[in-house]
Write an enzyme that holds these catalytic residues in place. Structure first.
Site, PDB file in Angstrom:
ATOM      1  N   SER A 100      -6.046  61.311 -25.291  1.00 17.79           N
ATOM      2  CA  SER A 100      -5.921  62.650 -25.888  1.00 17.79           C
ATOM      3  C   SER A 100      -7.067  63.503 -25.367  1.00 17.79           C
ATOM      4  CB  SER A 100      -6.041  62.591 -27.416  1.00 17.79           C
ATOM      5  OG  SER A 100      -6.193  63.896 -27.936  1.00 17.79           O
ATOM      6  N   ASN A 124       4.832  56.149 -28.153  1.00 16.96           N
ATOM      7  CA  ASN A 124       5.021  55.188 -27.058  1.00 16.96           C
ATOM      8  C   ASN A 124       4.005  54.043 -27.154  1.00 16.96           C
ATOM      9  OD1 ASN A 124       7.168  56.573 -25.968  1.00 16.96           O
ATOM     10  ND2 ASN A 124       5.854  57.881 -24.711  1.00 16.96           N
ATOM     11  N   TYR A 170      -5.154  70.224 -31.863  1.00 17.53           N
ATOM     12  CA  TYR A 170      -5.834  68.916 -31.850  1.00 17.53           C
ATOM     13  C   TYR A 170      -5.764  68.280 -33.237  1.00 17.53           C
ATOM     14  CZ  TYR A 170      -9.674  65.561 -31.056  1.00 17.53           C
ATOM     15  OH  TYR A 170     -10.444  64.433 -30.940  1.00 17.53           O
TER      16      TYR A 170
HETATM   17  N1  LIG Z   1     -15.953  61.759 -28.269  1.00 21.86           N
HETATM   18  C1  LIG Z   1     -15.886  62.109 -29.546  1.00 21.86           C
HETATM   19  O1  LIG Z   1     -16.840  62.603 -30.111  1.00 21.86           O
HETATM   20  C2  LIG Z   1     -14.626  61.872 -30.322  1.00 21.86           C
HETATM   21  C3  LIG Z   1     -14.606  62.236 -31.663  1.00 21.86           C
HETATM   22  C4  LIG Z   1     -13.441  62.035 -32.377  1.00 21.86           C
HETATM   23  C5  LIG Z   1     -12.357  61.452 -31.784  1.00 21.86           C
HETATM   24  N2  LIG Z   1     -12.380  61.112 -30.489  1.00 21.86           N
HETATM   25  C6  LIG Z   1     -11.164  60.542 -29.905  1.00 21.86           C
HETATM   26  O2  LIG Z   1     -11.473  59.518 -28.983  1.00 21.86           O
HETATM   27  C7  LIG Z   1     -10.574  59.569 -27.881  1.00 21.86           C
HETATM   28  C8  LIG Z   1     -11.365  59.645 -26.581  1.00 21.86           C
HETATM   29  O3  LIG Z   1     -12.145  60.827 -26.558  1.00 21.86           O
HETATM   30  P1  LIG Z   1     -13.152  61.131 -25.377  1.00 21.86           P
HETATM   31  O4  LIG Z   1     -14.280  61.844 -25.937  1.00 21.86           O
HETATM   32  O5  LIG Z   1     -13.379  59.912 -24.598  1.00 21.86           O
HETATM   33  O6  LIG Z   1     -12.284  62.160 -24.538  1.00 21.86           O
HETATM   34  P2  LIG Z   1     -11.981  62.204 -22.973  1.00 21.86           P
HETATM   35  O7  LIG Z   1     -11.291  63.482 -22.700  1.00 21.86           O
HETATM   36  O8  LIG Z   1     -13.200  61.900 -22.183  1.00 21.86           O
HETATM   37  O9  LIG Z   1     -10.969  61.000 -22.801  1.00 21.86           O
HETATM   38  C9  LIG Z   1      -9.608  61.096 -23.092  1.00 21.86           C
HETATM   39  C10 LIG Z   1      -8.855  60.344 -22.012  1.00 21.86           C
HETATM   40  O10 LIG Z   1      -7.463  60.405 -22.297  1.00 21.86           O
HETATM   41  C11 LIG Z   1      -6.764  60.673 -21.091  1.00 21.86           C
HETATM   42  N3  LIG Z   1      -5.486  61.302 -21.426  1.00 21.86           N
HETATM   43  C12 LIG Z   1      -5.276  62.500 -22.014  1.00 21.86           C
HETATM   44  N4  LIG Z   1      -3.955  62.737 -22.141  1.00 21.86           N
HETATM   45  C13 LIG Z   1      -3.319  61.653 -21.617  1.00 21.86           C
HETATM   46  C14 LIG Z   1      -1.959  61.307 -21.441  1.00 21.86           C
HETATM   47  N5  LIG Z   1      -0.973  62.119 -21.852  1.00 21.86           N
HETATM   48  N6  LIG Z   1      -1.664  60.112 -20.865  1.00 21.86           N
HETATM   49  C15 LIG Z   1      -2.641  59.286 -20.452  1.00 21.86           C
HETATM   50  N7  LIG Z   1      -3.955  59.571 -20.585  1.00 21.86           N
HETATM   51  C16 LIG Z   1      -4.283  60.746 -21.168  1.00 21.86           C
HETATM   52  C17 LIG Z   1      -7.694  61.573 -20.322  1.00 21.86           C
HETATM   53  O11 LIG Z   1      -7.448  61.624 -18.939  1.00 21.86           O
HETATM   54  C18 LIG Z   1      -9.052  60.948 -20.638  1.00 21.86           C
HETATM   55  O12 LIG Z   1      -9.380  59.934 -19.718  1.00 21.86           O
HETATM   56  C19 LIG Z   1      -9.666  60.748 -28.105  1.00 21.86           C
HETATM   57  O13 LIG Z   1      -8.462  60.291 -28.683  1.00 21.86           O
HETATM   58  C20 LIG Z   1     -10.420  61.586 -29.101  1.00 21.86           C
HETATM   59  O14 LIG Z   1      -9.553  62.341 -29.888  1.00 21.86           O
HETATM   60  C21 LIG Z   1     -13.500  61.312 -29.737  1.00 21.86           C
END
Ligand SMILES: NC(=O)c1ccc[n+]([C@@H]2O[C@H](COP(=O)([O-])OP(=O)(O)OC[C@H]3O[C@@H](n4cnc5c(N)ncnc54)[C@H](O)[C@@H]3O)[C@@H](O)[C@H]2O)c1
Length: 794
Positions: A100, A124, A170
């Site tokens: 995401s 999925n 989001y």
């Molecule tokens: N980093 C934070 O502080 C934080 C806080 C709350 C929640 N999250 C959740 O943790 C998860 C990872 O966050 P992050 O900070 O690493 O973000 P990020 O953007 O670095 O990583 C997300 C990854 O998902 C991939 N992606 C997006 N859409 C996709 C799709 N349709 N098919 C396949 N891959 C897809 C992207 O290419 C990316 O590699 C997310 O779900 C986010 O909502 C993160």
């Protein structure tokens, strides 16, 4: 200061790792910030990892260090598309769903995609877990609490979310994902759980992703004032990424349904975060207060009681420690090339208007990369379908990272594609990226695409424009083009590309060198080209300015050298086969010699693709025209050795079939000429498959990306979509293209599907001992060609 807690962490960590039981996990979004750390830790715990990522906000750079590990597989897939029956996804015991966009910059740029991944993507991933009986974890977020009216936030708080506000794409996507996960747990019996992640930070965040810590660190390192929203009294509770990963995996192992908060309870004001970042970096540029965005949450802190009681987990890394590690990582990235997703650069100033003529493998990547560097790019091609796909941000062929780059450029309005040559008017610089294939029935390069492109372009060129040749051409072509364009007041620079398919984006944005060939008196054109590549030059990419002929030769000479290395290794393999030596071991020994190096010394099926084979033939032909044929006569032998690789592989498969191919069922894994590409031009894999079919075998070919192109080019062969279908009933399984997912195949899973457990590895990519241990008789080209003893049963 943090020593006591660190030593406790290490001991606990070792115990946790020892108890960890999952054998194979899927991590969606595994090439992102959090996901890449999760993949790393899973591998450290002995779990095989299949990382599924469309690279839309993540990057292969984040997992580059894991890709040499046979237990790690990267599948570039959009999880919004249902998972197919991929062999790499067999036996999955754990699905961690992190895919995401996660930062405001990303989800506001891709609002509909964000909703899609939270809904269809989560569905999925849940279906995958259900079909495999796997544990499922949804990475949800503290954003489900919106701008909370309750503080700190406990899991039973329902939140305060604006469903039509800017952040809703989001927040609501995650809330829907939570509801879906709950439904699959209740109604479909999936062992599914939800974690709500609070602000996490650490290495591999992108400086430009809009999240508070990487933004501040980037600004501080650049000596800019830190932009603080509002008056900076709003709070965030920030958790170091290693702690979060530990909590996430503890949650996975616990079987807990959640939702469970994972985050640090140390609450900091945004102003304090800014001050600490400035101090850690040593910046005295101060802060700049800007307007608070709509719906920005005022306070954020988890009630982490549940995680503590259920998992014994709490964030342990101190803010000072975590910040220091993060700053250290960002500093190291300052050496990274510009334009790379992980780097903190902005567009060069000022952006230039450029055109790219010919939007095939080379041109599409070049156009998208120039847009990434901030330029205003128009791509011209005669193929209307290709133009339509590119204009919609879709890559017409498979190349890692390209789809994401195209979408980014098209969405930002910096990248357009057209079939109308008039549209290039006004661009000051025109990159020629058309194909230069081999002329049918001859080794000579066919330049009719180049001439046709110049015919189309010339009426729209203005005095002072520059045409930059990137295509690989026979030496002398640049001078001819310059002669033709001189009367129109248009200069010509030859700037050969050196990119490898499968790495084309990173080779364009992070090249080893830039070569400019200019004509006599035109040396100042180099400065014009510098303006295009400014960010690369500032990142320290070497640039060589030379004459036209030397620049043209730089490309073909590099290709000739690489092809020679490959054929040298394969020539040695022929000698080894005759003498009873091990060519792979020999190549390994040569590679240790620093004068030789290990690149392009792989023993196996040889080289192929749209460049090396035809380029070395065209080079030899051109050298003959110039009367210097003898100097490169060895290239003919390089070509012959390469061709013999396919014959030797076919002979090995024949042996594995028991002496004749007639009637044997052979599964060929791989059709692309190399992994991470869907190009089947001069593909050794397809060449081998054809030889086997001609010998009487019933051949079934599979490939993760190249199936459609393979089918179009060799319709006479049999095809199957996944490995399992391809190998069903096979007498021999042949590895012909070393895709990561084939390296990760589990021989025990395939064993019951085949008729005879015979493996031929033509790429020396598989662990033969593991295959033999699973009951296979395994041979490899150049290494273990002789029949090898099958292990005792049981
Ligand atoms: N980093 C934070 O502080 C934080 C806080 C709350 C929640 N999250 C959740 O943790 C998860 C990872 O966050 P992050 O900070 O690493 O973000 P990020 O953007 O670095 O990583 C997300 C990854 O998902 C991939 N992606 C997006 N859409 C996709 C799709 N349709 N098919 C396949 N891959 C897809 C992207 O290419 C990316 O590699 C997310 O779900 C986010 O909502 C993160």
């Amino acid at each position: 200061m943090a020593d006591a807690s660190e030593s406790r962490t290490t001991t606990d960590h070792d115990e946790v790792r020892a108890r960890w039981g999952y054998r194979r996990a899927v991590v969606t979004g595994g090439a992102g910030f959090v996901g890449s750390h999760v993949c790393e830790e899973l591998l450290a715990r002995g779990t095989e990892v299949v990382c599924v990522d469309d690279l839309s906000t993540g990057s292969t750079d984040n997992v580059a260090h894991l890709r040499g590990d046979r237990r790690f597989t990267l599948l570039e897939r959009d999880v919004v598309r249902p998972f197919d029956d991929d062999a790499a996804l067999a036996d999955v015991e754990l699905v961690l769903h992190l895919a995401s966009p996660a930062s405001p910059v990303d989800y506001l740029r891709r609002p509909v995609e964000t909703l899609d991944v939270g809904s269809a993507g989560t569905r999925n991933a849940l279906e995958l877990a259900r079909s495999r009986g796997a544990r499922f974890v949804l990475a949800s977020t503290s954003e489900v609490y919106g701008d909370p009216e309750v503080h700190p936030q406990r899991e039973d708080y329902w939140g305060h979310v604006n469903p039509v506000g800017p952040r809703s794409v989001y927040d609501e996507a995650k809330r829907f994902g939570e509801a879906l996960t709950t439904a699959f747990r209740g109604a479909r019996g999936v062992d599914a759980g939800i974690v709500r992640i609070f602000n996490t930070y650490g290495p591999r965040m992108r400086g430009g992703d809009g999240r508070v810590i990487p933004t501040f660190v980037r600004q501080a390192l650049a000596g800019e004032p830190l932009t603080v929203f509002g008056d900076g009294t709003q709070t965030r509770s920030v958790c170091y990424v290693d702690d979060l990963v530990e909590g996430l995996l503890a949650f996975a192992a616990s079987g807990h349904p959640g939702p469970m908060n994972l985050g640090s309870t140390q609450e900091l004001t945004v102003l304090r975060i800014a001050e600490d970042v400035a101090a850690a970096v040593g910046s005295d540029a101060g802060v700049r207060l800007v307007d608070l965005p709509q719906d920005d949450p005022r306070r954020r802190r988890p009630d982490a009681t549940l995680a503590r009681e259920a998992l014994g987990w709490a964030a342990r890394t101190s803010w000072a420690d975590g910040l220091a590690r993060t700053v250290e990582w960002f500093r190291a990235q300052d050496d990274a090339a510009p334009g790379a997703p992980g780097s903190a650069d902005g567009p060069p100033s000022p952006p230039l208007r450029v055109s790219v003529v010919g939007c095939g493998y080379l041109g599409a990547v070049h156009a998208a990369s120039l847009a990434r560097l901030g330029h205003d790019v128009v791509g011209l091609d005669v193929d209307a379908r290709r133009v339509e796909a590119l204009a919609a941000g879709r890559a017409p062929f498979y190349e890692p990272e390209l789809a994401a780059l195209l979408t980014e450029g098209v969405d930002a309005g910096r990248l357009r594609f057209t079939t109308d040559p008039a549209q290039v008017a006004g661009a000051g610089m025109h990159f020629l990226c058309v194909g230069t294939p081999q002329r049918p029935g001859s080794d000579v390069a066919d330049l009719h695409h180049l001439d046709a492109a110049l015919d189309a372009l010339t009426p729209h060129l203005r005095r002072g424009d520059v045409v930059v040749g990137k295509s690989t051409v026979p030496v002398g072509t640049a001078a001819r083009v310059a002669e033709r364009l001189r009367p129109a007041g248009v200069g010509v620079v030859w700037n050969p590309e050196f990119l490898r398919e499968g790495h084309a984006v990173s080779d364009t944005l992070r090249p080893d060198r830039l070569v400019y060939g200019t004509g006599p008196g035109d040396e100042e054109l180099a400065e014009r080209l510098d303006d295009v590549y400014r960010p690369l030059l500032e990142a320290g990419v070497p640039r060589e300015v030379t004459d036209h002929a030397t620049a043209e030769l730089a490309k073909v000479a590099a290709n000739a050298f690489l092809a020679t290395k490959v054929s040298f290794a394969n020539g040695m393999a022929e000698v080894c086969a005759a003498a009873g030596g091990d060519a792979v071991a020999l190549a390994g020994i040569l590679a240790l010699d620093r004068r030789i190096g290990g690149a392009y010394l792989g023993v196996g099926l040889g080289f192929g693709g749209g460049c090396l084979p035809k380029d070395i033939r065209a080079f030899a032909a051109r050298a003959e025209e110039l009367g210097a044929g003898e100097a490169v006569g060895f290239l003919r032998e390089v070509d012959r050795i390469n061709d013999r690789c396919r014959d030797r592989a076919a002979a090995l498969v024949t042996t594995a079939c028991g002496g004749t191919l007639v009637g044997a069922r052979v599964a060929v894994l791989g059709a692309a000429f190399k992994p991470d590409s869907d190009d089947v031009r001069s593909s050794p894999a397809l060449g081998l498959a054809s030889r086997l079919a001609e010998g009487g075998a019933r051949v079934v070919v599979t490939d993760p990306q190249a199936l459609a192109l393979a089918q179009a080019s060799r319709p006479e062969l049999g095809y199957a979509v996944g490995v399992q279908d391809a190998v069903r009933g096979a007498d021999v399984v042949v590895l012909a293209t070393e895709w990561d997912e084939y390296r990760a195949l589990d021989p025990a899973v395939l064993r019951p599907l085949v008729r005879r457990a015979e493996l031929v590895d033509t790429r020396n990519a598989l662990d033969l001992a593991a295959w033999r241990a699973a009951g296979w008789s395994a041979r490899a080209l150049g290494r273990a060609e002789a029949a090898l003893p099958q292990p005792a049963a049981g």
